[in-house]
Design an enzyme around this catalytic site. Structure first.
Site, PDB file in Angstrom:
ATOM      1  N   ASP A  11      31.068  15.502 -20.010  1.00  8.73           N
ATOM      2  CA  ASP A  11      31.393  14.611 -18.643  1.00  8.73           C
ATOM      3  C   ASP A  11      32.295  13.530 -18.956  1.00  8.73           C
ATOM      4  O   ASP A  11      31.936  12.846 -19.944  1.00  8.73           O
ATOM      5  CB  ASP A  11      30.173  14.241 -17.963  1.00  8.73           C
ATOM      6  CG  ASP A  11      29.472  15.273 -17.045  1.00  8.73           C
ATOM      7  OD1 ASP A  11      30.294  16.401 -17.010  1.00  8.73           O
ATOM      8  OD2 ASP A  11      28.242  15.380 -17.028  1.00  8.73           O
ATOM      9  N   ASP A 130      31.237  27.101  -7.068  1.00  3.52           N
ATOM     10  CA  ASP A 130      29.783  26.354  -7.022  1.00  3.52           C
ATOM     11  C   ASP A 130      28.961  27.322  -5.843  1.00  3.52           C
ATOM     12  O   ASP A 130      29.572  27.160  -4.727  1.00  3.52           O
ATOM     13  CB  ASP A 130      29.684  24.917  -6.650  1.00  3.52           C
ATOM     14  CG  ASP A 130      30.208  24.074  -7.874  1.00  3.52           C
ATOM     15  OD1 ASP A 130      30.217  24.538  -8.798  1.00  3.52           O
ATOM     16  OD2 ASP A 130      30.385  22.915  -7.369  1.00  3.52           O
TER      17      ASP A 130
END
Lengths: 266, 221
Positions: A11, A130
Site C-alpha cells: 500500500d 471487488d
C-alpha cells in the site's frame, strides 16, 4: 511448466509505503526500494503497488516510487488505485510500471479497457474486481430477463462502498473480451478476515475466462495460498498482511506451495 | 573502438518496455566499460557496438513504429554486423512473418510466429491453459546450443518471466537456443550468428535476466 505466482501487495500513500490494519492506523513501513528488494530476494514473482491515496493531489507521488523501484528491482511491477484513463496508463508505464490495474474507472467507462489495451497491449492491463456474495435480498432482484438473479456475486466499486449491480462472472467475461490481460479478483466477504479466499468465487471466475486470474482477499495461512491455486484454480495469489507483518516470508510461502505439488519458482 | 568507449544502444522506436530494458541493461553494465544508451538517433545506432531491440504490444504496431522512426535501416545494418539482442516482440520481428495481424517481419531468421492454440486444453494440474502465458517458466538449453556463451552461468531450466500470446517457430533447429514448455515445447530463445533473442523478458527476470544481459556484453559471436 508455468509457475503459479506469489505477489506481495504494498500500500502506498503520500509517496510512502505504509501498512495498516483495516485501513486505520497507517504506519510507515519503510523505504519502498528496500521493501521491494527484500521481497525480490525472498523470491516474490511480481509486486503490486496499491495507491490508497484518497485525493488526486497525492496521486502523482506514486510515480517517483515506481521510478525508484523499477531502477533497482527487476521483476514485474503492477500499479493500481486511481487508474482512470489511457493517459494514466502511459504515465505509469513511463515511470517503470509493467501493468496497470483498473477498477472503478472500468465500471464507469468499460470502453477505457478496450482503448488502453489497444494502445498498450493487453499484457499491461489488469482489471481489479471487488466481488461480494449476493445477499438473500439481492438474489430476489430481477436480472435482465426479469427472473430473480439467484446466488452469485455482485461487483462493487469505489473501494467496495458501492454495489454496481453487475454480476461478477459476466463482468469478468466482458473485461476479458475487451482486452484485459489479467484479473485481480478480491472477495470482499473475505478481505481482511484471514479466513481464506472465497474459493467458489475464484474457481467460478477462473473457469469463466481464458486470461489469468489473481486471487486476493482473506489470506491468513500458507494453506490458504495453496488452496487458492489447487481449489480456486488461480494462476497467482496476492497477499499483503501475512508478508508485511512478517508472519511468513515469500520464501516460506513458496516452499509450502511446492510441498503441496504446486509448481513455483524457487 | 577501445574498451573505454564501448556502447550498447537500446533502440527507442516507442516500444512500451524500452525503459525497463534500458534500466536492466544499465544495471548489467555496472562495473564494466560499457555505456548504455537509449536512443532514437540513427547515427548513434550506426555507431553502437551492440544493440538491444525491445518490443511490446502488437507486432504490426511495432513494425510500423520501427519503420516510421527511421530506425529500420540501422537495425538491419546492425543485424548484419554486430551483436543484436531482441526481446519479446523484438524477437518475433526477427522472423519472416507473424500470424498476429498477418504481419510480414524482418526475415532475418527463417520461420514464423504463431498464436498459442491451447483453448480448451488443460495443464498438468487440471487448470486450463490461459492466454497470454503470463508468468515465470523454465528455459532449457536446446540440443543445438547446450554450451552457447549466452548461457554461461545460467543453469539449464532456469526461470524467466514471460508475457505473450504468440511464439516463434524457427524453421531450422540450429536457430533454437532454448526452449520452454507451454502446451508444447516452443523456441523461447533463438540464435543465428550475431543475433540472439528471447521471447521472455530478461529485464523482468530478476538475477537470471541481468546475467543474460551481462553475457550479451561479453559475447563474441
Amino acid at each position: 511448466m508455468l509457475a503459479k505466482r506469489i505477489i506481495p501487495c504494498l500500500d502506498v500513500t503520500g509517496g510512502r509505503v505504509v501498512k495498516g490494519v483495516n485501513f486505520v492506523e497507517l504506519r510507515d513501513a519503510g523505504d519502498p526500494v528496500e521493501i521491494a528488494a527484500r521481497y525480490n530476494e525472498q523470491g516474490a514473482d511480481e509486486l503490486t503497488f496499491l495507491d490508497i491515496t484518497a485525493t488526486s493531489d497525492g496521486r502523482d507521488l506514486i510515480l517517483p516510487i515506481i521510478e525508484a523501484v523499477a531502477s533497482q528491482v527487476f521483476i514485474p511491477l503492477t500499479v493500481g488505485g486511481g487508474v482512470r484513463t489511457v493517459a494514466d496508463v502511459r504515465r505509469l508505464l513511463n515511470a517503470g510500471a509493467d501493468k496497470t490495474s483498473f477498477n472503478s474507472a472500468a465500471i464507469a467507462n468499460p470502453q477505457v479497457i478496450s482503448e488502453a489495451s489497444d494502445k498498450y497491449g493487453s499484457q499491461c492491463i489488469v482489471v481489479a474486481i471487488d466481488a461480494k456474495r449476493r445477499s438473500a435480498e439481492a438474489q430476489q432482484q430481477p436480472d435482465a430477463s426479469g427472473q430473480p438473479r439467484g446466488p452469485g456475486w455482485n461487483v462493487f466499486s469505489h473501494g467496495g462502498r458501492k454495489d454496481t449491480g453487475l454480476d461478477a462472472v459476466q463482468w469478468a467475461r466482458e473485461m476479458a473480451q475487451r482486452g484485459a490481460g489479467e484479473l485481480l479478483l478480491t472477495s470482499m466477504d473475505r478481505d481482511g478476515t484471514k479466513a481464506g479466499f472465497d474459493l467458489e468465487l475464484t474457481r467460478t471466475i477462473s473457469d469463466a475466462v481464458g486470461i489469468p486470474v489473481i486471487a486476493s482477499g482473506g489470506v491468513g495461512t500458507l494453506e490458504h495460498l495453496a488452496e487458492g491455486v489447487t481449489q480456486g484454480g488461480a494462476d497467482a495469489v496476492l497477499a499483503a498482511s501475512i508478508f508485511h507483518f512478517g508472519t511468513y516470508t515469500v520464501q516460506q510461502a513458496k516452499e509450502y506451495m511446492a510441498s503441496r505439488g504446486i509448481p513455483v519458482r524457487l | 573502438m577501445t574498451d573505454s568507449s564501448k556502447t550498447l544502444v537500446v533502440v527507442d522506436y516507442g516500444s512500451g518496455n524500452l525503459r525497463s530494458v534500458w534500466q536492466a541493461a544499465v544495471h548489467a553494465a555496472a562495473d564494466t566499460p560499457w555505456q548504455v544508451t537509449l536512443s532514437n538517433d540513427p547515427a548513434i545506432l550506426r555507431a553502437a557496438n551492440r544493440i538491444i531491440l525491445p518490443g511490446q504490444g502488437a507486432m504490426a504496431d511495432c513494425m510500423r513504429e520501427l519503420r516510421a522512426s527511421g530506425l529500420l535501416e540501422p537495425v538491419l545494418q546492425a543485424a548484419q554486423s554486430k551483436p543484436l539482442f531482441g526481446v519479446c516482440v523484438g524477437m518475433q520481428m526477427l522472423l519472416e512473418h507473424s500470424e498476429e495481424g498477418d504481419t510480414p517481419s524482418l526475415g532475418l531468421i527463417p520461420g514464423r510466429v504463431r498464436r498459442f492454440a491451447l483453448e480448451g486444453r488443460l495443464q498438468p494440474d487440471g487448470s486450463r491453459y490461459k492466454i497470454p502465458q503470463m508468468g515465470w517458466n523454465r528455459v532449457h538449453r536446446s540440443a543445438a546450443h547446450p554450451n552457447h556463451p549466452m548461457w554461461q552461468g545460467i543453469a539449464d531450466g532456469s526461470w524467466f518471466y514471460f508475457v505473450h500470446s504468440y511464439y516463434a517457430q524457427p524453421d531450422r533447429p540450429e536457430h533454437c537456443a532454448g526452449y520452454t514448455e507451454y502446451g508444447e515445447p516452443f523456441a523461447s530463445a533463438i540464435v543465428r550468428d550475431n543475433l540472439f533473442a528471447t521471447q521472455f523478458h530478461p529485464e523482468k527476470s530478476a538475477d537470471q535476466g541481468i546475467a543474460l544481459y551481462r553475457n550479451f556484453l561479453r559475447w563474441q559471436p
